[in-house]
Structures are given as structure tokens and as C-alpha cells.
Design a protein around this motif. Structure first.
Motif, PDB file in Angstrom:
ATOM      1  N   TRP A  58     -23.952  28.663 -20.647  1.00  0.00           N
ATOM      2  CA  TRP A  58     -25.281  28.282 -20.029  1.00  0.00           C
ATOM      3  C   TRP A  58     -24.755  26.876 -19.188  1.00  0.00           C
ATOM      4  CZ3 TRP A  58     -30.169  28.349 -23.763  1.00  0.00           C
ATOM      5  CH2 TRP A  58     -30.229  29.549 -24.367  1.00  0.00           C
ATOM      6  N   PRO A  59     -25.305  26.856 -17.915  1.00  0.00           N
ATOM      7  CA  PRO A  59     -24.959  25.786 -16.957  1.00  0.00           C
ATOM      8  C   PRO A  59     -25.403  24.590 -17.349  1.00  0.00           C
ATOM      9  CG  PRO A  59     -25.958  27.656 -15.833  1.00  0.00           C
ATOM     10  CD  PRO A  59     -26.101  28.024 -17.062  1.00  0.00           C
ATOM     11  N   GLN A  60     -24.929  23.499 -17.142  1.00  0.00           N
ATOM     12  CA  GLN A  60     -25.448  22.061 -17.420  1.00  0.00           C
ATOM     13  C   GLN A  60     -25.063  21.168 -16.212  1.00  0.00           C
ATOM     14  OE1 GLN A  60     -22.870  19.628 -20.327  1.00  0.00           O
ATOM     15  NE2 GLN A  60     -22.745  21.545 -21.187  1.00  0.00           N
ATOM     16  N   ARG A  61     -25.861  19.839 -16.351  1.00  0.00           N
ATOM     17  CA  ARG A  61     -25.812  19.175 -15.185  1.00  0.00           C
ATOM     18  C   ARG A  61     -26.112  17.680 -15.682  1.00  0.00           C
ATOM     19  NH1 ARG A  61     -31.136  20.733 -11.341  1.00  0.00           N
ATOM     20  NH2 ARG A  61     -32.702  19.739 -12.726  1.00  0.00           N
ATOM     21  N   ALA A  62     -25.821  16.816 -14.968  1.00  0.00           N
ATOM     22  CA  ALA A  62     -25.977  15.329 -15.176  1.00  0.00           C
ATOM     23  C   ALA A  62     -27.062  14.891 -14.505  1.00  0.00           C
ATOM     24  CB  ALA A  62     -24.672  14.555 -15.161  1.00  0.00           C
ATOM     25  N   SER A  76     -22.270  16.848 -11.607  1.00  0.00           N
ATOM     26  CA  SER A  76     -21.441  17.748 -12.530  1.00  0.00           C
ATOM     27  C   SER A  76     -20.625  16.992 -13.380  1.00  0.00           C
ATOM     28  CB  SER A  76     -20.579  18.965 -11.800  1.00  0.00           C
ATOM     29  OG  SER A  76     -19.785  18.022 -10.928  1.00  0.00           O
ATOM     30  N   PHE A  77     -20.387  17.545 -14.659  1.00  0.00           N
ATOM     31  CA  PHE A  77     -19.717  17.158 -15.797  1.00  0.00           C
ATOM     32  C   PHE A  77     -18.181  17.574 -15.644  1.00  0.00           C
ATOM     33  CE2 PHE A  77     -23.821  16.545 -18.049  1.00  0.00           C
ATOM     34  CZ  PHE A  77     -23.836  15.199 -18.264  1.00  0.00           C
ATOM     35  N   ASN A  78     -17.271  16.698 -15.604  1.00  0.00           N
ATOM     36  CA  ASN A  78     -16.000  17.201 -15.749  1.00  0.00           C
ATOM     37  C   ASN A  78     -15.062  16.357 -17.084  1.00  0.00           C
ATOM     38  OD1 ASN A  78     -15.607  18.340 -12.858  1.00  0.00           O
ATOM     39  ND2 ASN A  78     -16.539  16.586 -12.710  1.00  0.00           N
ATOM     40  N   VAL A  79     -14.799  17.245 -17.877  1.00  0.00           N
ATOM     41  CA  VAL A  79     -14.518  16.783 -19.314  1.00  0.00           C
ATOM     42  C   VAL A  79     -12.893  16.478 -19.203  1.00  0.00           C
ATOM     43  CG1 VAL A  79     -14.396  17.101 -21.712  1.00  0.00           C
ATOM     44  CG2 VAL A  79     -16.389  17.487 -20.394  1.00  0.00           C
ATOM     45  N   PHE A  85     -14.119  13.289 -35.495  1.00  0.00           N
ATOM     46  CA  PHE A  85     -14.551  12.961 -34.158  1.00  0.00           C
ATOM     47  C   PHE A  85     -13.260  13.267 -33.137  1.00  0.00           C
ATOM     48  CE2 PHE A  85     -16.832  10.981 -30.710  1.00  0.00           C
ATOM     49  CZ  PHE A  85     -17.777  11.701 -30.946  1.00  0.00           C
ATOM     50  N   ALA A  86     -13.472  12.657 -32.204  1.00  0.00           N
ATOM     51  CA  ALA A  86     -12.453  13.355 -30.824  1.00  0.00           C
ATOM     52  C   ALA A  86     -11.725  12.419 -30.348  1.00  0.00           C
ATOM     53  CB  ALA A  86     -13.386  13.961 -29.951  1.00  0.00           C
ATOM     54  N   ASN A  87     -10.704  12.729 -29.859  1.00  0.00           N
ATOM     55  CA  ASN A  87      -9.583  11.949 -29.072  1.00  0.00           C
ATOM     56  C   ASN A  87     -10.163  12.241 -27.513  1.00  0.00           C
ATOM     57  OD1 ASN A  87      -7.570  10.289 -28.165  1.00  0.00           O
ATOM     58  ND2 ASN A  87      -5.807  11.260 -28.756  1.00  0.00           N
ATOM     59  N   ASN A  88      -9.367  11.398 -26.690  1.00  0.00           N
ATOM     60  CA  ASN A  88      -9.892  11.607 -25.150  1.00  0.00           C
ATOM     61  C   ASN A  88     -11.258  11.752 -24.702  1.00  0.00           C
ATOM     62  OD1 ASN A  88      -6.972  11.221 -24.449  1.00  0.00           O
ATOM     63  ND2 ASN A  88      -6.767  13.387 -25.607  1.00  0.00           N
ATOM     64  N   ASP A  89     -12.115  11.217 -25.758  1.00  0.00           N
ATOM     65  CA  ASP A  89     -13.637  11.224 -25.424  1.00  0.00           C
ATOM     66  C   ASP A  89     -14.045  10.501 -23.808  1.00  0.00           C
ATOM     67  OD1 ASP A  89     -16.446  11.844 -25.930  1.00  0.00           O
ATOM     68  OD2 ASP A  89     -16.441  10.146 -27.294  1.00  0.00           O
ATOM     69  N   LEU A  90     -13.970  11.476 -23.003  1.00  0.00           N
ATOM     70  CA  LEU A  90     -13.930  10.802 -21.613  1.00  0.00           C
ATOM     71  C   LEU A  90     -14.469  11.959 -20.486  1.00  0.00           C
ATOM     72  CD1 LEU A  90     -13.794   8.474 -19.564  1.00  0.00           C
ATOM     73  CD2 LEU A  90     -11.466   8.987 -19.169  1.00  0.00           C
ATOM     74  N   ALA A  91     -15.483  11.642 -19.816  1.00  0.00           N
ATOM     75  CA  ALA A  91     -15.943  12.685 -18.763  1.00  0.00           C
ATOM     76  C   ALA A  91     -16.224  11.868 -17.661  1.00  0.00           C
ATOM     77  CB  ALA A  91     -16.951  13.522 -19.133  1.00  0.00           C
ATOM     78  N   VAL A  92     -15.925  12.739 -16.301  1.00  0.00           N
ATOM     79  CA  VAL A  92     -16.051  12.114 -15.097  1.00  0.00           C
ATOM     80  C   VAL A  92     -17.360  12.895 -14.497  1.00  0.00           C
ATOM     81  CG1 VAL A  92     -15.583  12.101 -12.705  1.00  0.00           C
ATOM     82  CG2 VAL A  92     -13.878  11.267 -14.637  1.00  0.00           C
ATOM     83  N   ILE A  93     -18.255  12.292 -14.054  1.00  0.00           N
ATOM     84  CA  ILE A  93     -19.577  13.189 -13.406  1.00  0.00           C
ATOM     85  C   ILE A  93     -19.368  12.815 -11.862  1.00  0.00           C
ATOM     86  CG2 ILE A  93     -22.198  12.910 -12.948  1.00  0.00           C
ATOM     87  CD1 ILE A  93     -22.317  11.815 -16.041  1.00  0.00           C
ATOM     88  N   VAL A  94     -19.187  13.839 -11.075  1.00  0.00           N
ATOM     89  CA  VAL A  94     -19.302  13.920  -9.683  1.00  0.00           C
ATOM     90  C   VAL A  94     -20.625  14.129  -9.014  1.00  0.00           C
ATOM     91  CG1 VAL A  94     -18.312  14.781  -7.643  1.00  0.00           C
ATOM     92  CG2 VAL A  94     -16.648  14.601  -9.761  1.00  0.00           C
ATOM     93  N   LEU A  95     -21.050  13.133  -8.403  1.00  0.00           N
ATOM     94  CA  LEU A  95     -22.522  13.057  -7.888  1.00  0.00           C
ATOM     95  C   LEU A  95     -22.608  14.153  -6.751  1.00  0.00           C
ATOM     96  CD1 LEU A  95     -23.437   9.372  -8.343  1.00  0.00           C
ATOM     97  CD2 LEU A  95     -23.946  11.422 -10.246  1.00  0.00           C
ATOM     98  N   GLU A  96     -23.803  14.732  -6.710  1.00  0.00           N
ATOM     99  CA  GLU A  96     -24.104  15.425  -5.446  1.00  0.00           C
ATOM    100  C   GLU A  96     -24.587  14.508  -4.255  1.00  0.00           C
ATOM    101  OE1 GLU A  96     -27.139  18.222  -6.358  1.00  0.00           O
ATOM    102  OE2 GLU A  96     -25.899  19.082  -7.699  1.00  0.00           O
ATOM    103  N   SER A  97     -24.935  13.366  -4.405  1.00  0.00           N
ATOM    104  CA  SER A  97     -25.240  12.456  -3.449  1.00  0.00           C
ATOM    105  C   SER A  97     -24.874  11.071  -3.854  1.00  0.00           C
ATOM    106  CB  SER A  97     -26.792  12.493  -3.056  1.00  0.00           C
ATOM    107  OG  SER A  97     -27.632  12.175  -4.253  1.00  0.00           O
ATOM    108  N   PRO A  98     -24.364  10.238  -3.092  1.00  0.00           N
ATOM    109  CA  PRO A  98     -23.783   8.865  -3.516  1.00  0.00           C
ATOM    110  C   PRO A  98     -24.891   7.972  -4.044  1.00  0.00           C
ATOM    111  CG  PRO A  98     -23.988   8.945  -0.967  1.00  0.00           C
ATOM    112  CD  PRO A  98     -24.473  10.196  -1.487  1.00  0.00           C
ATOM    113  N   LEU A  99     -24.618   6.999  -4.646  1.00  0.00           N
ATOM    114  CA  LEU A  99     -25.402   6.066  -5.284  1.00  0.00           C
ATOM    115  C   LEU A  99     -24.907   4.617  -4.734  1.00  0.00           C
ATOM    116  CD1 LEU A  99     -26.155   6.568  -9.035  1.00  0.00           C
ATOM    117  CD2 LEU A  99     -27.742   7.033  -6.995  1.00  0.00           C
TER     118      LEU A  99
END
Length: 261
Positions: A83-87, A105-108, A124-138
Motif C-alpha cells: 500500500w503506498p505511503q507518503r510524508a 516520499s520516505f526512503n528508509v 527494537f531496531a538498529n539504523n533507525d533513520l529515514a530520509v524524506i525527499v520533498l516534492e516542493s522545497p521548504l
């Protein structure tokens, strides 16, 4: 121990009606008007009928016009993985009246792994990091990334940093959605060196993180030394932040950012 994300499938709509200017977030912190690069990260999932519905509520940190860092576990949902997801990123001191918004979009982290070696807790988890690439700049300001082993050198003994986020100030459900920050102690976790340990507060001026602060930054000045990951369910500490100065983190981040400092 529990993740610091918050499920907000219906919470966001309810709190929009109940929110007041005195609402809070970080436990024993203060309303934050300084760290404008600390952002709210909402996760949405697309259902088979095509509608997008709210799932997790987390925090994040803006490090470039189209790049937000958050915790990888903020992408975990009890729905089929296809199922697709977004930030949905909201910028400003109050998520109910944001100054700006952007989808992304999430990049885990490819080595994000629950129950794998290197995690601060067996469940719990190691490497608990994600990068969100935005569709438009802030617009900025933007937080800075640490140089390699910055936290390893600075936090070999307990020292002070600033924790920030949009999470709860107390349980159950108080204070969600307003940016707050607090001073806290931190030291490299002896049992999980990819993480900083934020101990139970040792000084009256120190605060702690709570549900909804996942992915928010642990800051030294404008430098993000880690993102909040896991903490006690009662929100009184201790908690852990995933370090951004380690080879595991910087190798992943280099796909999106210049990590050379």
C-alpha cells in the motif's frame, strides 16, 4: 521501551478542535520559537479505494530545501507493505496552523532492522533513520549535519544537548502538535554505540522526549547529532537517539546530501 511515534489516524482531527496556545510537547520543556528547522512529519497510507488516511505522527528536521530526516520506524504500519505511503511535512511552531506544508516520499535506511545486533533494546531496531525527499522545497533555516565521529568525540562522557519535537508533554495524549524543546544530558550508549543515550534527567532543568518526538533532532547548536528513536513508555527517560555521525548513517545520507562537512 517503546517507539516514540504516535498513531494519529483520528487524533489530528480531534486535536484541531481541542488545541490551545498553551499546549505543549517535549516533557518538561518549553515552547520552541528558535529551531524553525524542526518540523512535523505525518505519515499517510493510500487505501485500496484511493483515499489517503493518516497513520503515524512523528517529528523531523529540515537539513536542505527538499530533505527532511526522521526515524525509519515512523514508516511502520499494520497494513500490507504494497500500500503506498507518503510524508506530509508541516513547518512552523503549531501544526494546526502551519506556516508551510509539503508532501514527500520516505526512503528508509537499507539496514534498518528490528531485533538485529546494534539496537539499544532487543525488541527494537538498529539504523533507525529515514530520509524524506520533498516534492516542493521548504524555506530555511536548515540544520547542519555533523562531521564524522562528532558525537563519538563530544559525548564520550555525559554532556548537554537540546531535544526538540512535536510530541506529547505527558500521557495520555496531552500537548501533541506544538513544537517544544528541552535541555537534556547525553552520552554514547555503551551497549549500542550507533546511538546516544539520553538518561533519566539528572538536573531539574532537563527534560525528556515522549510519543510523537520520534525523528526529531538531538541538537548541539545547529548541528543534528541524532534523531530520536526509542524511549520509556512513561516518557520519563531514558531514551535513545540514532547518531548521524557514524559510518552507517553517513554512508546512507551521502546518497542525498554532502556529508563531508
Amino acid at each position: 521501551m517503546a517507539s516514540l511515534r504516535t498513531l494519529f489516524i483520528s487524533l489530528l482531527a480531534a486535536l484541531t478542535l481541542a488545541a490551545a496556545p498553551t499546549a505543549s510537547a517535549i516533557v518538561d520543556g518549553t515552547l520552541d520559537v528558535e529551531h524553525d528547522y524542526v518540523v512535523f512529519v505525518g505519515q499517510q497510507v493510500q487505501f485500496p479505494d484511493g483515499t489517503w488516511r493518516n497513520a503515524n505522527a512523528c517529528s523531523g528536521v529540515l537539513v536542505a530545501p527538499t530533505i527532511v530526516l526522521t526515524a525509519a520506524h515512523c514508516t511502520l504500519v499494520p497494513y500490507p507493505p504494497d500500500w503506498p505511503q507518503r510524508a506530509v511535512v508541516r513547518q512552523g511552531e503549531n501544526i494546526f496552523a502551519p506556516e508551510a506544508m509539503a508532501l514527500g516520499s520516505f526512503n528508509v535506511h537499507p539496514d534498518f532492522c528490528i531485533g538485529c545486533p546494534g539496537a539499544p533494546h532487543p525488541d527494537f531496531a538498529n539504523n533507525d533513520l529515514a530520509v524524506i525527499v520533498l516534492e516542493s522545497p521548504l524555506s530555511g533555516p536548515y540544520a547542519k549535519l555533523p562531521k564524522a565521529d562528532f558525537a563519538g568525540k563530544q559525548f564520550d562522557k555525559e554532556k548537554q544537548l537540546v531535544a526538540a519535537g512535536f510530541g506529547l508533554s505527558s500521557l495520555p495524549g496531552t500537548g501533541f502538535g506544538f513544537r517544544r524543546s528541552a535541555q537534556t544530558g547525553a552520552i554514547v550508549a555503551s551497549n549500542a554505540p550507533n546511538f546516544l543515550l539520553l538518561p533519566v534527567p539528572s538536573k531539574s532543568k532537563y527534560g525528556t522526549v515522549c510519543s510523537g518526538d520520534s525523528g526529531g533532532p538531538a541538537l548541539v547548536g545547529t548541528v543534528v547529532v541524532g534523531v530520536h528513536s526509542i524511549g520509556e513508555e512513561a516518557c520519563g527517560g531514558p531514551s535513545f537517539a540514532y547518531r548521524l555521525d557514524t559510518p552507517d548513517a553517513q554512508s546512507f545520507l551521502s546518497n542525498y546530501l554532502d556529508v563531508r562537512g
